[in-house]
Each structure stands twice: as structure tokens, then as C-alpha cells.
Design a protein around this motif. Structure first.
Motif, PDB file in Angstrom:
ATOM      1  N   ALA A 129       0.639  -1.312   0.065  1.00 15.61           N
ATOM      2  CA  ALA A 129       0.349   0.330  -0.506  1.00 15.61           C
ATOM      3  C   ALA A 129       0.900   1.500  -0.218  1.00 15.61           C
ATOM      4  O   ALA A 129       0.247   2.310  -0.346  1.00 15.61           O
ATOM      5  CB  ALA A 129      -0.798  -0.065   0.775  1.00 15.61           C
ATOM      6  N   PHE A 130       2.182   1.470   0.493  1.00 21.10           N
ATOM      7  CA  PHE A 130       2.879   2.600   0.907  1.00 21.10           C
ATOM      8  C   PHE A 130       3.263   3.047  -0.896  1.00 21.10           C
ATOM      9  O   PHE A 130       3.083   4.545  -0.849  1.00 21.10           O
ATOM     10  CB  PHE A 130       4.145   2.178   1.184  1.00 21.10           C
ATOM     11  CG  PHE A 130       4.847   3.406   1.966  1.00 21.10           C
ATOM     12  CD1 PHE A 130       5.038   3.918   2.654  1.00 21.10           C
ATOM     13  CD2 PHE A 130       6.108   3.196   0.604  1.00 21.10           C
ATOM     14  CE1 PHE A 130       5.639   5.292   2.603  1.00 21.10           C
ATOM     15  CE2 PHE A 130       7.049   4.014   0.522  1.00 21.10           C
ATOM     16  CZ  PHE A 130       6.812   5.521   1.251  1.00 21.10           C
ATOM     17  N   VAL A 131       3.512   1.770  -1.290  1.00 20.55           N
ATOM     18  CA  VAL A 131       4.073   2.620  -2.356  1.00 20.55           C
ATOM     19  C   VAL A 131       3.128   3.048  -3.169  1.00 20.55           C
ATOM     20  O   VAL A 131       3.346   4.264  -4.599  1.00 20.55           O
ATOM     21  CB  VAL A 131       4.412   0.896  -3.627  1.00 20.55           C
ATOM     22  CG1 VAL A 131       5.080   1.390  -5.250  1.00 20.55           C
ATOM     23  CG2 VAL A 131       6.007   0.540  -2.932  1.00 20.55           C
ATOM     24  N   ASP A 132       1.850   2.245  -3.463  1.00 25.97           N
ATOM     25  CA  ASP A 132       0.246   2.759  -4.290  1.00 25.97           C
ATOM     26  C   ASP A 132       0.570   4.405  -3.822  1.00 25.97           C
ATOM     27  O   ASP A 132       0.027   4.659  -4.782  1.00 25.97           O
ATOM     28  CB  ASP A 132      -0.784   1.572  -3.749  1.00 25.97           C
ATOM     29  CG  ASP A 132      -0.334   0.632  -5.144  1.00 25.97           C
ATOM     30  OD1 ASP A 132       0.548   0.517  -5.870  1.00 25.97           O
ATOM     31  OD2 ASP A 132      -0.532  -0.724  -4.692  1.00 25.97           O
ATOM     32  N   ALA A 133      -0.061   4.652  -2.493  1.00 23.63           N
ATOM     33  CA  ALA A 133      -0.324   5.472  -1.817  1.00 23.63           C
ATOM     34  C   ALA A 133       0.881   6.423  -2.791  1.00 23.63           C
ATOM     35  O   ALA A 133       0.076   7.663  -2.713  1.00 23.63           O
ATOM     36  CB  ALA A 133      -0.197   5.680  -0.685  1.00 23.63           C
ATOM     37  N   MET A 134       2.013   6.285  -1.990  1.00 18.14           N
ATOM     38  CA  MET A 134       3.004   6.823  -2.490  1.00 18.14           C
ATOM     39  C   MET A 134       3.066   7.871  -4.525  1.00 18.14           C
ATOM     40  O   MET A 134       3.554   8.729  -4.284  1.00 18.14           O
ATOM     41  CB  MET A 134       4.207   6.846  -2.292  1.00 18.14           C
ATOM     42  CG  MET A 134       5.831   7.522  -2.797  1.00 18.14           C
ATOM     43  SD  MET A 134       5.704   9.590  -1.433  1.00 18.14           S
ATOM     44  CE  MET A 134       6.284   8.828   0.361  1.00 18.14           C
ATOM     45  N   ASP A 135       2.914   6.924  -5.040  1.00 13.24           N
ATOM     46  CA  ASP A 135       2.533   7.355  -6.011  1.00 13.24           C
ATOM     47  C   ASP A 135       1.544   7.549  -7.360  1.00 13.24           C
ATOM     48  O   ASP A 135       1.308   8.285  -7.657  1.00 13.24           O
ATOM     49  CB  ASP A 135       2.286   5.805  -7.052  1.00 13.24           C
ATOM     50  CG  ASP A 135       2.428   5.507  -8.890  1.00 13.24           C
ATOM     51  OD1 ASP A 135       3.435   6.810  -8.943  1.00 13.24           O
ATOM     52  OD2 ASP A 135       2.405   5.253  -9.576  1.00 13.24           O
TER      53      ASP A 135
END
Length: 538
Positions: A129-135
């Protein structure tokens, strides 16, 4: 018995949608168990626990379908339900992108850049989720992070990045948000109005929104910030941003901050910042000596200069409180609360503890009131006490649909309580809205009636009290749900706090009128209270 497990590589669907598909399949006659989920390690283990051989090479980006049926016909019907549900989602996706000329985007950021999206929604497994949210943040849109199991460090990194860009991160574990009338996660249909909500709580926000809707006030936006945001570790980063956004919104005349007790430093920051705003800010932070959510809703309505009307209720057909204490040889009676919403459970515990003393729970108000891992109301030593269980807590939703979707685990506990002569009243919540069970009363009413019958056959009355959280616009039909629950013998209240007080009214102990203090404690409690989370907020 016929069993089938299949894996579809590279086919992704969000977790809430798959929970609902799993439930639909499991409800089909002849289906013993069903799991439609992404092949995360947890879900693969769950399939193994159902007796399936773990699929080789399957991973979190692969769809897994496991069905245990009584015969080939039931299996075929179950497969048809799955296919129809997945086809419906594919059709929606195709319609949404039918004007796109090129290939479908493969990242959240590229999807944002190719559309006119103003908010991104992340429901991928916590580690991703972190990667998607940061994206999404790098594409300059705010993000709702429905996912749980995101580390505190990653949460802080996301919120600091959002703060630098003037954006808002709602979550992680943001179970509920409503932005300009559009709901995210588990959300009620709420009339537009002048109250803005900052919510470090899922079901707490739903209760507040439902009460404001019934009062005629309505809301402008409900910005969920995640259950940990007002901890000292996170420092209320999203709460502060959300306050500024609502204060700058011309449609918002009053702001209410709702959640569980915050960290001391975070609370000081939030109160100091709220005092600098021109828009009035009210606080509904549950805890000893704090106003309940119904009182907070009333304060918001009266701040607007509008009249307040007490939330509706439906008295049980045979409603009557005990008029005299029972004889000394009658077993003491205790409140047993079984909840799908963590904040609703917290509020009820605060009400009951203030009147009756310690309430034991898997999310206790005090560490020394913790239940053991078996969640049993009585230990081998014969301990008796008030007990409330949050069935939406992470420990009870690992690999399972949230209880707002699937109430089977709670139903089993209800029947066990009906057999316990020390159970004086059952206190339950039912949460309506998008994402929740399409007809929870149809399922729960049968169990309520059975529990009352079991108790009656053993020579005792078993009052059942329900807090019903929802609005007239919700797809489940609020009045129909209330009437079904009431028809099964329950008293029904649109105020969770009122429901808790009604439960207290039904509990009378020998002589003193109060329950005795437990003489022993259950399994050794943890030293700290588990951090509340909202997959869907609880």
C-alpha cells in the motif's frame, strides 16, 4: 463433498469486493465454505486451513477461488456466482475506460495522470500500500488508504510527503470517508450539510454522520485520517491538514473531530491548532468523562442554531426492566456486548463501565480489563464479568470478511451467550451503508429469536438491545432493518450510547443493584492496549 481450488494469475480485485463475493458464494445452499481472495500468504494459509492444497507459485497479484460444496450441482452454482460477480466488475472497468485509446495503466500514478481523478483509493495488501499511495501523492492527488497492516514508519513518511505537497492522506486503515457526497470504504448515504468531520475512527464517524443526517443537519465532508493519526507517533499530521481543508471550505460551518483518546502531545497540537481557526471546532474524543457521540452530534446541531431531536428507538415487544432485585440464589447478570465496530464497542464500554464497573474486552479501556485470547467470559476459576468483544479487531478478521459483511463469528458467540445463565442482556451493533451486508437484519433477526428461545427454555428472559447505525438513504432501508430486528424481540436504537444505557437498565444484581466485582482475572492481559485499526471502523 466436492472441492475445487483455482488460481488466475495477474487478475486483481480489491479486498472489499472479494469479501462480498465470498459471502455471496458461502450463502448458496449446498456450499460448505468459500474463499475468493487474492493469493496473499495469509489467504493461502486460510485456504490450507479449509483443507485445500496450497497452490504452487501463487502470489498476492493472483486471484484464488476455493470452494467446498456438497455436490457437483452446488459447486456449479457457486462457480456461476463467482463468474457473474467478476464479469460485472470487468464490465464496470471496461465502461469506465472505454474512451481510452491506449493500453490500460499499470500503476496508480499513471491511472491518475490519464484521467480526471481527484482522489486515489488504495486497498492493496498492507506491504504494497505504501508504494501505491506514494505513487498517487507524486501525481498530486489526495489518497484514501483503506489497507491495514501499514507500518507506523511508512504512515509517517506518507503523511509528511503529503504535507509538503499540500495534500491529504486518509488512513491507513481508513474505513470510512465521504468527500462531496461520494463515499469511500464503508460509507452511509448522508444528506449534504454544513458539518465537516475529521475522523480517526470508522464506525464512530458513521454514527456521527447518521445522527447528523437524521437531525436534518447533514455533512459537507467526512475526512477519515486513520485510527493511529492522533497517536504521538504519527503526530496528528493528517488531522491538522484536514482541519485546515475544512476551515477553508465555504460549505463547512462547524467541524467535529471524532476518535478514540489521542496521544497527549498530539491532542495538545490539535487543540492549539483548532483554536487558531475561524470555523468552530468541536471534539468527540471518546474516553472517561468525555461526551458520547450522540452528545457530540447534538452539540454540532445546536451550534448551527438548529433544534435537536432525540434519535429514534423501537422498544422491544415485551420490554420491561426488572423492578426488584432477584433473589440471592439467582445468578448475577452481566452485560455481554458483541460489536462489529471498534469505536462503537469503545463507546458502549465507557457507558457501561461508568455505571457498572469493569468491562472486559479484547480492546479494553484499561490493560487490566483485557480478555484472554479465547475471548471467554468465564475462566476455569469461574470468573464472571461484563464482557464486550470487537469482532472487527485485526486479530479476528485475519483471513475473514469483516463482521459488517459476515456476521457468522458473532452469531456463534451470541448462541454461546444465550446458554450462559450469567448473561443478563445482549448488546449488539448493526452498521448499514455501502460496502456492508446488503440485509444484515435478515440474518441477525433469526439468531436473536433463537437466542431468546434458548434462554426461555432455561427459565430466564434474555433482553437483546441493538444499536442501528444508518440513514434513511442507505441501500438496506433503515426502517425495514429496524422493524425486522424489533420483530425478533430486540429493542433498537439509532443512538449507540442510548443502546448501551438501555443494556445497563436490564442488569440488576442481588441486593446492591450492581454487579459484583470479579474475584479473579482472565488470562494474563497484555501490558498495553492494542492499537485500534479500521479496515473498514471500526
Amino acid at each position: 463433498m466436492t472441492r475445487d481450488l483455482s488460481v488466475r494469475p495477474g487478475v486483481y480485485h480489491d479486498s472489499v469486493a472479494l469479501m462480498q463475493v465470498s459471502r455471496s458464494v458461502a450463502d448458496e445452499p449446498g456450499v460448505n465454505a468459500a474463499l475468493v481472495a487474492m493469493a496473499t500468504p495469509l489467504n493461502v494459509d486460510l485456504a490450507a486451513g479449509m483443507g485445500f492444497t496450497a497452490p504452487d507459485g501463487a502470489g498476492p497479484n493472483d486471484l484464488m477461488i476455493a470452494i467446498d460444496a456438497a455436490d457437483d450441482d452446488a459447486l456449479a452454482r457457486a462457480r456461476a456466482i463467482v463468474e457473474a460477480a467478476l464479469a460485472g466488475r470487468r464490465a464496470q472497468a471496461t465502461q469506465a475506460h472505454q474512451s481510452d485509446a491506449g493500453p490500460q495503466p499499470r500503476t496508480l500514478g499513471s491511472a491518475v495522470e490519464r484521467s480526471d481523478a481527484t482522489v486515489a483509493f488504495v486497498a492493496t495488501p498492507g506491504p504494497h500500500a505504501f508504494v501505491d499511495a506514494m505513487d498517487a501523492l507524486l501525481s498530486d492527488v489526495p489518497v484514501v488508504v483503506f489497507s491495514d497492516n501499514v507500518s507506523v514508519a511508512d504512515e509517517v513518511r506518507l503523511k509528511q510527503a503529503a504535507q509538503r505537497r499540500g495534500l491529504l492522506v486518509m488512513g491507513p486503515d481508513c474505513g470510512t470517508a465521504v468527500i462531496s457526497g461520494v463515499g469511500f470504504g464503508f460509507a452511509n448515504v448522508v444528506r449534504p450539510g454544513p458539518v465537516g468531520i475529521v475522523a480517526a475512527s470508522g464506525t464512530g464517524a458513521q454514527q456521527l454522520m447518521s445522527l447528523l443526517d437524521a437531525s436534518g443537519a447533514g455533512i459537507s465532508h467526512c475526512l477519515g485520517v486513520g485510527g493511529r493519526d492522533m497517536s504521538d507517533e504519527v503526530g496528528a499530521l493528517s488531522t491538522l491538514t484536514a482541519l485546515d481543508m475544512l476551515a477553508a471550505d465555504p460549505a463547512t460551518e462547524v467541524i467535529v473531530v471524532v476518535g478514540k483518546p489521542p496521544g497527549r502531545r498530539a491532542a495538545e497540537q490539535v487543540h492549539e491548532h483548532a483554536a487558531t481557526l475561524t470555523t468552530p471546532v468541536l471534539f468527540a474524543m471518546l474516553g472517561p468523562g468525555q461526551p458520547d457521540l450522540t452528545a457530540a452530534a447534538r452539540s454540532a446541531v445546536e451550534t448551527l442554531g438548529m433544534p435537536w431531536q432525540e434519535p429514534r428507538s423501537w422498544a422491544a415487544p415485551d420490554d420491561a426492566a426488572p423492578t426488584t432485585p432477584p433473589a440471592a440464589d439467582v445468578a448475577p447478570r452481566y452485560v455481554r456486548g458483541l460489536f462489529s465496530g471498534g469505536t462503537l464497542c469503545d463507546e458502549a464500554m465507557a457507558v457501561v463501565a461508568a455505571e457498572l464497573g469493569p468491562v472486559y474486552s479484547n480492546i479494553p479501556l484499561r490493560p487490566e480489563w483485557s480478555l484472554g485470547t479465547d475471548l471467554q467470559p468465564m475462566s476455569a476459576a469461574g470468573v464472571e464479568h461484563h464482557v464486550m468483544v470487537d469482532f472487527g479487531d485485526d486479530a479476528l478478521t485475519l483471513g475473514r470478511p469483516h463482521p459488517m459483511i459476515d456476521g457468522s463469528l458473532r452469531a456463534h458467540r451470541m448462541l454461546a451467550e444465550a446458554l450462559d445463565p450469567t448473561c443478563g442482556v445482549l448488546l449488539l451493533d448493526v452498521v448499514l451503508g455501502h460496502g456492508a451486508h446488503p440485509d444484515p437484519a435478515a440474518e441477525l433477526a433469526r439468531v436473536i429469536a433463537e437466542c431468546r428461545t434458548i434462554a426461555s427454555r432455561r427459565g430466564r428472559e434474555l433482553p437483546v438491545v441493538v444499536s442501528l447505525i444508518g440513514t434513511a438513504g442507505d441501500p438496506q432501508d433503515l426502517d425495514r432493518q429496524a422493524e425486522a430486528l424489533n420483530g425478533a424481540g430486540a429493542s433498537v436504537h439509532l443512538s449507540n450510547a442510548a443502546a448501551a444505557r438501555e443494556a445497563v437498565r436490564h442488569v440488576v444484581a442481588p441486593s446492591s443493584g450492581l454487579p459484583p466485582t470479579p474475584t479473579a482475572r482472565p488470562t494474563t492481559p497484555p501490558t498495553t492496549r492494542p492499537t485500534p485499526t479500521y479496515r473498514s471502523d471500526g
